[in-house]
Design an enzyme around this catalytic site. Structure first.
Site, PDB file in Angstrom:
ATOM      1  N   SER A  89      42.476  37.411  31.913  1.00 49.56           N
ATOM      2  CA  SER A  89      41.892  36.243  31.259  1.00 49.56           C
ATOM      3  C   SER A  89      42.931  35.117  31.124  1.00 49.56           C
ATOM      4  CB  SER A  89      41.300  36.676  29.906  1.00 49.56           C
ATOM      5  OG  SER A  89      40.460  35.695  29.390  1.00 49.56           O
TER       6      SER A  89
ATOM      7  N   ASP B  61      31.371  38.364  35.908  1.00 48.07           N
ATOM      8  CA  ASP B  61      32.153  37.765  34.815  1.00 48.07           C
ATOM      9  C   ASP B  61      31.372  36.550  34.303  1.00 48.07           C
ATOM     10  OD1 ASP B  61      33.935  36.360  33.240  1.00 48.07           O
ATOM     11  OD2 ASP B  61      35.637  36.589  34.603  1.00 48.07           O
TER      12      ASP B  61
ATOM     13  N   HIS C 242      34.004  40.535  32.684  1.00 45.35           N
ATOM     14  CA  HIS C 242      35.293  39.863  32.477  1.00 45.35           C
ATOM     15  C   HIS C 242      36.374  40.830  31.999  1.00 45.35           C
ATOM     16  CE1 HIS C 242      37.915  36.453  31.709  1.00 45.35           C
ATOM     17  NE2 HIS C 242      38.095  36.840  30.450  1.00 45.35           N
TER      18      HIS C 242
END
Length: 420
Positions: free
Chosen positions: A235, A329, A363
């Site tokens: 991330s 994601d 994600h």
């Protein structure tokens, strides 16, 4: 005949599979298997699945399909990865990785149970311990110069391949991935970079010299193999990991999980260089029916600005880069960002990058058998955010990725000694 439920091994590392079997059941009877776990804050996570016993009155999760519940079909670890919080938007995170395992209770009910019933006790229960550090792994609290974190060392003399582990906008110090990697023979520095001890409470800029100091600290440690280190990052951390690959010569192997190839939201500073950020346009965010926010379109808008000075110069990276992408994601359009970075490398004649894309993965790609966190509360935005992912595809992704990450680091960090 007695109902029996076995889980083997009943105590193991969290990234190791468990074989679950039930015997002594009435032949062809449909029963319920339930898994329950309380995290360190007392939040409850649960899963359940319905199975039909065979003619011998047995169920083996490695070969028998679930008929319904939280998953369908043959999934030997389905009870683990399909767990969901009983209160919405909780993320399962192991905080104390050294002293206590997650304890999962497996319950067998001799009928179809759709929810907890105080009136019907399980026929038989079994406890499974999931540890986050293996025997002999050491944890050392790190306060060296500005660097704050925890260093995990495998048992033995070393030297070990060294890795810095970075999480995203969650802040603080997150250690469970570092401790599991140390259990596989890597020396891993779980690195905090905001909202921890005396570090800034909010991330207002990314000061790359802080990360350089962490890399130098790791390389100077007597148990760390030289000449270079790896970075594993997810991330916001993956954006920082990619910047480290571009600018820091100590970094020779970088894993970027679902990140951007540009500087986003806050500036990146390195010595005299300041890279200005691109700001995601939050007016493009979409609100899911649950009230959670999907940010994918805001980040998608950034892709129109690809010639921007905020794009990281990946062609300057000396080391190898592995981009890991979840195609489901819902936070950032991570596949598109990774493809941009790969194109940039190719256009400069570099073959140092590789991309692994996983259909259906979200994600938050974590170590194997961790439950999919589809959405959770995000403190920075003060609202829940959708991370995405299909539970079955996400679970198989996590298993595959974990092996690929370790192979990648062994290949590019472990020196082979040439025998003359």
């Amino acid at each position: 005949k007695m109902f029996q439920l076995t889980a083997t091994p009943s105590s193991a590392l969290a990234d190791e599979p468990v074989a679950i079997r039930a015997t002594g059941l009435p032949p062809s009877k449909v029963v319920t298997l339930q898994a329950s776990l309380k995290d360190e804050k007392g939040n409850l996570f649960q899963s359940r699945a319905f199975y039909r016993a065979n003619k011998a009155g047995e169920i083996d999760l490695e070969q028998d399909p679930a008929l319904g519940g939280d998953y369908v079909g043959v999934h030997s670890m389905g009870l683990f990865w399909s767990m969901k919080p009983t209160v919405a938007f909780q993320r399962l995170l192991k905080r104390d990785v050294m002293n206590s395992p997650f304890c999962i209770t497996l319950d067998l009910y001799d009928s179809v149970c759709f929810k907890d019933s105080a009136t019907v006790p399980p026929r038989v229960s079994q406890m499974v311990q999931r540890w986050f550090s293996g025997p002999g792994v050491q944890r050392k609290q790190i306060r060296e110069g500005r660097v704050r974190g925890a260093l995990f060392l495998p048992p033995g003399e070393g030297p070990f391949p060294g890795i810095i582990d970075l999480f995203g906008n969650i802040g603080g110090l997150v250690e469970f991935r570092a401790s599991l990697l140390a259990s596989s023979g890597f020396a891993v520095l779980a690195l905090a970079y905001f909202a921890y001890e005396d570090l800034p409470e909010k991330l207002l800029e990314v000061d790359l010299e802080y990360f350089e100091e962490a890399a130098s600290f790791l390389l100077s440690h007597p148990k760390i193999q030289r000449p270079g280190i790896g970075v594993i990052s997810v991330s916001k951390g993956a954006e920082i990991g990619l910047a480290m690959a571009c600018y820091l010569k100590q970094v020779v192997a970088t894993v970027c999980i679902n990140g951007c190839n540009m500087v986003v939201e806050v500036p990146l500073r390195y010595r005299d260089l300041v890279v200005p950020p691109i700001l995601p346009a939050l007016e493009y965010s979409q609100v899911h029916m649950s009230g959670a926010v999907s940010l994918q379109r805001c980040f998608g808008e950034l892709l129109n600005k690809s010639n921007h000075q905020s794009v990281l110069p990946v062609e300057k990276a000396e080391g190898k880069i592995l981009f890991i992408v979840g195609e489901n994601d819902e936070c950032i359009h991570s596949r598109a960002f990774a493809e941009r970075a790969m194109d940039q490398l190719r256009s400069h004649g570099r073959s140092t990058g590789r991309m692994l894309a996983y259909p259906g993965a979200g994600h938050l790609i974590e170590p194997p058998y961790a439950p999919l966190c589809f959405w959770s509360w995000q403190h920075k935005l003060a609202c829940p955010v959708v991370w995405g992912g299909d539970p079955v595809a996400h679970a198989s992704t996590q298993e595959h990725v974990w092996g690929e990450i370790q192979k990648f680091f062994r290949q590019h960090l472990v020196k082979t000694t040439n025998k003359l």
